[in-house]
Design a protein around this motif. Sequence first.
Motif, PDB file in Angstrom:
ATOM      1  N   THR B  66       0.860  -1.188   0.000  1.00 25.99           N
ATOM      2  CA  THR B  66       0.000   0.000   0.000  1.00 25.99           C
ATOM      3  C   THR B  66       0.894   1.234   0.000  1.00 25.99           C
ATOM      4  O   THR B  66       1.727   1.399   0.897  1.00 25.99           O
ATOM      5  CB  THR B  66      -0.901   0.020   1.240  1.00 25.99           C
ATOM      6  OG1 THR B  66      -1.636  -1.206   1.296  1.00 25.99           O
ATOM      7  CG2 THR B  66      -1.882   1.183   1.191  1.00 25.99           C
ATOM      8  N   LEU B  67       0.718   2.062  -1.006  1.00 25.57           N
ATOM      9  CA  LEU B  67       1.578   3.238  -1.137  1.00 25.57           C
ATOM     10  C   LEU B  67       0.740   4.507  -1.103  1.00 25.57           C
ATOM     11  O   LEU B  67      -0.148   4.712  -1.932  1.00 25.57           O
ATOM     12  CB  LEU B  67       2.368   3.163  -2.446  1.00 25.57           C
ATOM     13  CG  LEU B  67       3.259   1.922  -2.621  1.00 25.57           C
ATOM     14  CD1 LEU B  67       3.904   1.921  -3.995  1.00 25.57           C
ATOM     15  CD2 LEU B  67       4.317   1.844  -1.519  1.00 25.57           C
ATOM     16  N   GLU B  68       1.040   5.342  -0.138  1.00 22.06           N
ATOM     17  CA  GLU B  68       0.303   6.592   0.009  1.00 22.06           C
ATOM     18  C   GLU B  68       0.933   7.651  -0.898  1.00 22.06           C
ATOM     19  O   GLU B  68       2.142   7.695  -1.078  1.00 22.06           O
ATOM     20  CB  GLU B  68       0.369   7.027   1.474  1.00 22.06           C
ATOM     21  CG  GLU B  68      -0.675   8.042   1.831  1.00 22.06           C
ATOM     22  CD  GLU B  68      -0.829   8.182   3.341  1.00 22.06           C
ATOM     23  OE1 GLU B  68      -1.630   7.430   3.925  1.00 22.06           O
ATOM     24  OE2 GLU B  68      -0.146   9.027   3.931  1.00 22.06           O
ATOM     25  N   CYS B  69       0.078   8.525  -1.422  1.00 19.89           N
ATOM     26  CA  CYS B  69       0.536   9.590  -2.314  1.00 19.89           C
ATOM     27  C   CYS B  69       0.108  10.932  -1.732  1.00 19.89           C
ATOM     28  O   CYS B  69      -0.390  10.996  -0.623  1.00 19.89           O
ATOM     29  CB  CYS B  69      -0.064   9.408  -3.705  1.00 19.89           C
ATOM     30  SG  CYS B  69       0.107   7.748  -4.381  1.00 19.89           S
ATOM     31  N   GLY B  70       0.270  11.985  -2.501  1.00 16.85           N
ATOM     32  CA  GLY B  70      -0.165  13.303  -2.061  1.00 16.85           C
ATOM     33  C   GLY B  70      -1.667  13.455  -2.198  1.00 16.85           C
ATOM     34  O   GLY B  70      -2.391  12.499  -2.442  1.00 16.85           O
ATOM     35  N   SER B  71      -2.134  14.697  -2.023  1.00 11.25           N
ATOM     36  CA  SER B  71      -3.559  14.969  -2.199  1.00 11.25           C
ATOM     37  C   SER B  71      -3.877  14.978  -3.691  1.00 11.25           C
ATOM     38  O   SER B  71      -2.976  15.113  -4.517  1.00 11.25           O
ATOM     39  CB  SER B  71      -3.895  16.331  -1.597  1.00 11.25           C
ATOM     40  OG  SER B  71      -3.329  17.350  -2.397  1.00 11.25           O
ATOM     41  N   PRO B  72      -5.156  14.852  -4.057  1.00 16.31           N
ATOM     42  CA  PRO B  72      -5.494  14.889  -5.480  1.00 16.31           C
ATOM     43  C   PRO B  72      -5.014  16.171  -6.175  1.00 16.31           C
ATOM     44  O   PRO B  72      -4.508  16.116  -7.309  1.00 16.31           O
ATOM     45  CB  PRO B  72      -7.026  14.804  -5.486  1.00 16.31           C
ATOM     46  CG  PRO B  72      -7.363  14.110  -4.208  1.00 16.31           C
ATOM     47  CD  PRO B  72      -6.327  14.561  -3.220  1.00 16.31           C
ATOM     48  N   SER B  73      -5.124  17.308  -5.496  1.00 12.93           N
ATOM     49  CA  SER B  73      -4.668  18.561  -6.109  1.00 12.93           C
ATOM     50  C   SER B  73      -3.168  18.527  -6.355  1.00 12.93           C
ATOM     51  O   SER B  73      -2.665  18.942  -7.397  1.00 12.93           O
ATOM     52  CB  SER B  73      -5.017  19.742  -5.201  1.00 12.93           C
ATOM     53  OG  SER B  73      -6.406  19.804  -5.028  1.00 12.93           O
ATOM     54  N   GLY B 105       4.417   2.250   2.053  1.00 10.57           N
ATOM     55  CA  GLY B 105       5.253   3.434   2.144  1.00 10.57           C
ATOM     56  C   GLY B 105       4.612   4.610   1.441  1.00 10.57           C
ATOM     57  O   GLY B 105       3.406   4.623   1.196  1.00 10.57           O
ATOM     58  N   ALA B 106       5.445   5.606   1.165  1.00 12.40           N
ATOM     59  CA  ALA B 106       4.994   6.798   0.457  1.00 12.40           C
ATOM     60  C   ALA B 106       5.545   6.735  -0.960  1.00 12.40           C
ATOM     61  O   ALA B 106       6.771   6.709  -1.153  1.00 12.40           O
ATOM     62  CB  ALA B 106       5.488   8.051   1.173  1.00 12.40           C
ATOM     63  N   LEU B 107       4.649   6.687  -1.931  1.00  7.73           N
ATOM     64  CA  LEU B 107       5.071   6.572  -3.333  1.00  7.73           C
ATOM     65  C   LEU B 107       5.831   7.827  -3.748  1.00  7.73           C
ATOM     66  O   LEU B 107       5.373   8.939  -3.515  1.00  7.73           O
ATOM     67  CB  LEU B 107       3.842   6.394  -4.235  1.00  7.73           C
ATOM     68  CG  LEU B 107       4.116   6.258  -5.732  1.00  7.73           C
ATOM     69  CD1 LEU B 107       4.912   5.001  -6.032  1.00  7.73           C
ATOM     70  CD2 LEU B 107       2.828   6.276  -6.535  1.00  7.73           C
ATOM     71  N   LYS B 108       6.976   7.607  -4.364  1.00  8.38           N
ATOM     72  CA  LYS B 108       7.759   8.745  -4.865  1.00  8.38           C
ATOM     73  C   LYS B 108       7.546   8.911  -6.366  1.00  8.38           C
ATOM     74  O   LYS B 108       7.107   9.959  -6.823  1.00  8.38           O
ATOM     75  CB  LYS B 108       9.240   8.519  -4.521  1.00  8.38           C
ATOM     76  CG  LYS B 108      10.199   9.475  -5.203  1.00  8.38           C
ATOM     77  CD  LYS B 108       9.941  10.925  -4.793  1.00  8.38           C
ATOM     78  CE  LYS B 108      10.878  11.848  -5.576  1.00  8.38           C
ATOM     79  NZ  LYS B 108      10.211  13.096  -5.961  1.00  8.38           N
ATOM     80  N   LEU B 118       5.720   9.645 -13.315  1.00  4.69           N
ATOM     81  CA  LEU B 118       4.981  10.670 -12.571  1.00  4.69           C
ATOM     82  C   LEU B 118       5.454  10.702 -11.122  1.00  4.69           C
ATOM     83  O   LEU B 118       5.607   9.656 -10.484  1.00  4.69           O
ATOM     84  CB  LEU B 118       3.478  10.378 -12.615  1.00  4.69           C
ATOM     85  CG  LEU B 118       2.795  10.554 -13.968  1.00  4.69           C
ATOM     86  CD1 LEU B 118       1.346  10.091 -13.889  1.00  4.69           C
ATOM     87  CD2 LEU B 118       2.870  12.001 -14.439  1.00  4.69           C
ATOM     88  N   ASP B 119       5.661  11.919 -10.635  1.00  5.46           N
ATOM     89  CA  ASP B 119       6.019  12.131  -9.233  1.00  5.46           C
ATOM     90  C   ASP B 119       4.754  12.074  -8.382  1.00  5.46           C
ATOM     91  O   ASP B 119       3.742  12.677  -8.740  1.00  5.46           O
ATOM     92  CB  ASP B 119       6.620  13.535  -9.061  1.00  5.46           C
ATOM     93  CG  ASP B 119       8.135  13.480  -8.939  1.00  5.46           C
ATOM     94  OD1 ASP B 119       8.679  12.368  -8.819  1.00  5.46           O
ATOM     95  OD2 ASP B 119       8.755  14.554  -8.969  1.00  5.46           O
ATOM     96  N   ALA B 120       4.815  11.366  -7.285  1.00  4.32           N
ATOM     97  CA  ALA B 120       3.641  11.298  -6.413  1.00  4.32           C
ATOM     98  C   ALA B 120       3.794  12.176  -5.181  1.00  4.32           C
ATOM     99  O   ALA B 120       2.866  12.341  -4.408  1.00  4.32           O
ATOM    100  CB  ALA B 120       3.389   9.853  -5.985  1.00  4.32           C
ATOM    101  N   TRP B 121       4.967  12.717  -4.951  1.00  2.00           N
ATOM    102  CA  TRP B 121       5.179  13.709  -3.885  1.00  2.00           C
ATOM    103  C   TRP B 121       5.780  14.932  -4.494  1.00  2.00           C
ATOM    104  O   TRP B 121       6.747  14.875  -5.167  1.00  2.00           O
ATOM    105  CB  TRP B 121       6.094  13.177  -2.783  1.00  2.00           C
ATOM    106  CG  TRP B 121       5.390  12.223  -1.901  1.00  2.00           C
ATOM    107  CD1 TRP B 121       5.675  10.902  -1.740  1.00  2.00           C
ATOM    108  CD2 TRP B 121       4.282  12.488  -1.051  1.00  2.00           C
ATOM    109  NE1 TRP B 121       4.814  10.344  -0.855  1.00  2.00           N
ATOM    110  CE2 TRP B 121       3.950  11.294  -0.410  1.00  2.00           C
ATOM    111  CE3 TRP B 121       3.541  13.649  -0.774  1.00  2.00           C
ATOM    112  CZ2 TRP B 121       2.891  11.208   0.495  1.00  2.00           C
ATOM    113  CZ3 TRP B 121       2.505  13.550   0.109  1.00  2.00           C
ATOM    114  CH2 TRP B 121       2.188  12.350   0.734  1.00  2.00           C
TER     115      TRP B 121
END
Lengths: 266, 121
Positions: B66-73, B105-108, B118-121
């Motif tokens: 499970t990889l968390e990303c930023g907000s939709p905006s 983790g946090a998707l980069k 694509l950058d996710a952060w």
Amino acid sequence: MSFEYLRGLALASATALIWAWSGVALAAPAPAPAKPSAAASAHAEPDITGVWERYPSPFSDDGDDETKLAPPPGNGPDLKEPYAGEWKALRNKRQAALTAGTPMVDASTRCLPEGTPGIMEGIYPIQILQTPGQITVLAELFMQTRRIYLDAAFPAPDDLAPSYYGFSSGHWDGEVLVVKTRGVQKDLQFYDIPHSDAMTITERYRLTAPDMLRLDVYVEDPGYLKTPYTFTWEYKRNREYRIPEYVCDHRLDVINPDGTVSMGLK
Amino acid sequence: MPKIRMGAGVLGASLLALGQPSAAHHSFAMFDQTKMSELKGAAVAQFQWANPHVYVVIKGDETVYTLECGSPSNMAKAGWKFNSLKPGDKINVTYYPLRNGKPGGALKIATLPNGKKLDAW
């Protein structure tokens, strides 16, 4: 709803949708200056309607250490004892948890409203709407709504039930919007800062440029604060950004029995 | 009011490329921002596009991540759309792993089937 606001919407829809959080310039030419309309001239108050984002951004550009607890704005509260000691101990505990990579649960993790004054911190953009007799603040974060009643008398203490946002009464003092808020519930603690039922928050809003807004916050709470707590937030109007919805149903966070937060796995 | 302040050093600079809050409602101290993990040819199981965070669930080998990303905006500004990923897509990812060692983790960065990064952060 002001002409400026409508113009902003028209501009946004006439151009490709640009998520201009940081104020990305539009390719379209700037629209002609607004002509005064009957509606506009009827309202001498400054136009603060629109979507606002904090400026400068509260987030550092040089890579802050994520394990460092964010400090409260200004110089922080000048609390009396024992509140000062208790507050410091709680903040130290939060810091230790962050350092360990196991952040402690807080109101935000639980998706609870930020209340007053937290909503105005604008971690995500906020939208201000001016309508007769009322100013409304809508926040992207948690889709919060704050209502400020203009020239409204405060309810009697018996009728002022504690709430997240308290009761806010505002008036225009020339070009400055002055808002007083009382009745913020005690368990709503901005940066963990404790307060009494007697806390009064005074906000002063003024435009410093057509699209720049300054808010000076003045918190009085004689039972808890040795001196008033003051700080300032500034905002830049963003005429393109459309605030999306924000519902906490898809969050991944899991609040553990020990009060720490971890990421839930699918 | 946990402000999300990402990263440290070189990694931190790239994390902040979007220059905006990645998330406001929890701390990112749970991710190890000094490490970067990689998965190649992982199959997308779910792509959730909503505040507070976009997230993607992928299956690599026999493990589900499970990889968390930023907000939709945040993500839209970086070129993402709500339909950028579909179940079954094979993607390559780099991410900041969870400090507790669990698969997430946090998707980069995600490299899409068409090669787009694509950058996710």
